[in-house]
Scaffold this active site. Structure first.
Site, PDB file in Angstrom:
ATOM      1  N   GLY A 253       7.482   1.201   4.892  1.00 55.68           N
ATOM      2  CA  GLY A 253       6.254   1.988   4.857  1.00 55.68           C
ATOM      3  C   GLY A 253       5.234   1.486   3.857  1.00 55.68           C
ATOM      4  O   GLY A 253       4.252   2.169   3.567  1.00 55.68           O
TER       5      GLY A 253
ATOM      6  N   ASP B 104      -2.704  -1.426  10.388  1.00 53.35           N
ATOM      7  CA  ASP B 104      -2.878  -1.443   8.938  1.00 53.35           C
ATOM      8  C   ASP B 104      -3.562  -2.715   8.440  1.00 53.35           C
ATOM      9  O   ASP B 104      -4.036  -2.757   7.297  1.00 53.35           O
ATOM     10  CB  ASP B 104      -1.522  -1.323   8.227  1.00 53.35           C
ATOM     11  CG  ASP B 104      -0.943   0.081   8.298  1.00 53.35           C
ATOM     12  OD1 ASP B 104      -1.658   1.000   8.746  1.00 53.35           O
ATOM     13  OD2 ASP B 104       0.225   0.259   7.907  1.00 53.35           O
TER      14      ASP B 104
ATOM     15  N   GLY C  92       4.357  -6.445   6.288  1.00 52.12           N
ATOM     16  CA  GLY C  92       4.003  -7.389   7.343  1.00 52.12           C
ATOM     17  C   GLY C  92       2.503  -7.447   7.570  1.00 52.12           C
ATOM     18  O   GLY C  92       1.922  -8.531   7.755  1.00 52.12           O
TER      19      GLY C  92
ATOM     20  N   LYS D  69       0.857  -1.198   0.000  1.00 50.67           N
ATOM     21  CA  LYS D  69       0.000   0.000   0.000  1.00 50.67           C
ATOM     22  C   LYS D  69       0.882   1.234   0.000  1.00 50.67           C
ATOM     23  O   LYS D  69       2.045   1.220   0.444  1.00 50.67           O
ATOM     24  CB  LYS D  69      -0.941   0.006   1.207  1.00 50.67           C
ATOM     25  CG  LYS D  69      -0.261  -0.011   2.580  1.00 50.67           C
ATOM     26  CD  LYS D  69       0.268   1.298   3.102  1.00 50.67           C
ATOM     27  CE  LYS D  69       0.870   1.191   4.503  1.00 50.67           C
ATOM     28  NZ  LYS D  69       1.611   2.414   4.906  1.00 50.67           N
TER      29      LYS D  69
END
Length: 296
Positions: A111, A149, A115, A13
């Site tokens: 960033g 996230d 993970g 992302k």
């Protein structure tokens, strides 16, 4: 029961902007951001085991198996399915385990959400393989326990996010290409968020305020100033890439991106990237490649 699922993508992302609007009493930061999926991914491979054991069969330097988000996600899913199924059903049909292999492409500390995306893909794939029956909402709630996230990747499409990143609204973004540069440093998220120099009072915006263009991106990344000061390599990449467009850092760093309307424009810039940096192009996606598993 299906026994294997191979070549399951865990896409990266980008944060098209990232504003820090406050801080909760528990220390978590309040954010506003737009998450953009791109077609640059890790690949995960799953094989069902009958003994209930979870094994990561790929060695990842610096990431012990027991602390890997992939393994933690799989074990958390086992527990959630067990709680939902009940003791009697569990005795009759124990929850399987899995061997999990990964082709790791996304850099750690970049960033790009690598993970978190790996964990989300694990939850999606194993819920399907194990016939766990958990809904998208239930998987997202599990994901939040693993990281802020993770729910986004389970949400399945680009989103305007608030809270700690878990309050999501679907958002269509512009079709474009990105040049992404990895400066060669890994940035621990905690190091940036704990900095006394971090701006934590950016005025909140509305989703309707957001607009995307390849000439000028909306807003800014509040973490960028801190990361660039602490890691000069990031500052060097931003300065270089700004020559070609509105470059900015994603997440807490270290990767830097710039949007282009056409693929050939991205290709031309890619040719010019200094060899000391790793760089690639990626296409904007609107939907997670495994979104169909969430509804099956």
């Amino acid at each position: 029961m299906t026994r294997t699922l191979n070549n399951c993508p865990a896409p990266a992302k980008l944060n098209l902007f990232l504003h820090v609007t406050g801080r909760r009493p528990d220390g978590y930061h309040l954010l506003q951001t737009v998450f953009q999926l791109i077609d640059y991914s890790d690949q995960l491979h799953f094989e069902v085991r009958d003994d209930g054991i979870i094994r990561r069969t790929t060695v990842i330097p610096g990431v012990p198996e027991e602390s890997d988000l992939i393994v933690r996600a799989a074990k958390l899913l086992q527990s959630a399915i067990a709680a939902k199924t009940g003791a009697a059903a569990m005795a009759a049909s124990p929850i399987p385990g899995a061997n999990i292999a990964i082709d790791k492409k996304l850099p750690m500390g970049g960033g790009l959400g690598g993970g978190s995306s790996d964990a989300a893909t694990t939850l999606m794939a194993l819920n399907h393989l194990w016939q766990g029956g958990l809904s998208r909402a239930e998987l997202m709630a599990l994901g939040l326990r693993l990281g802020a996230d993770v729910p986004f990747f389970l949400f399945g499409r680009n989103a305007f996010a608030e809270g700690v990143g878990e309050a999501l609204q679907a958002l269509d973004t512009t079709a474009c290409w990105f040049v992404i540069i990895e400066p060669g440093v890994a940035i621990p998220t905690e190091k940036i968020f704990s900095s006394s120099e971090l701006t934590r009072d950016t005025k909140p915006v509305k989703m309707t305020d957001f607009s995307i263009g390849t000439k000028k991106l909306f807003g800014r990344n509040d973490l960028e100033v801190v990361a660039a000061k602490q890691f000069p390599e990031v500052a060097d990449v931003i300065k270089w890439l700004k020559t070609y467009g509105d470059a900015r850092m994603t997440g807490s760093g270290a990767c830097v991106f710039c949007a282009f309307a056409q693929e050939d424009q991205a290709d031309e810039v890619l040719k010019l990237v200094p060899q000391r940096w790793k760089a690639w192009k990626a296409k904007a996606m609107q939907q997670h490649p495994l979104a169909d598993l969430l509804d099956s």
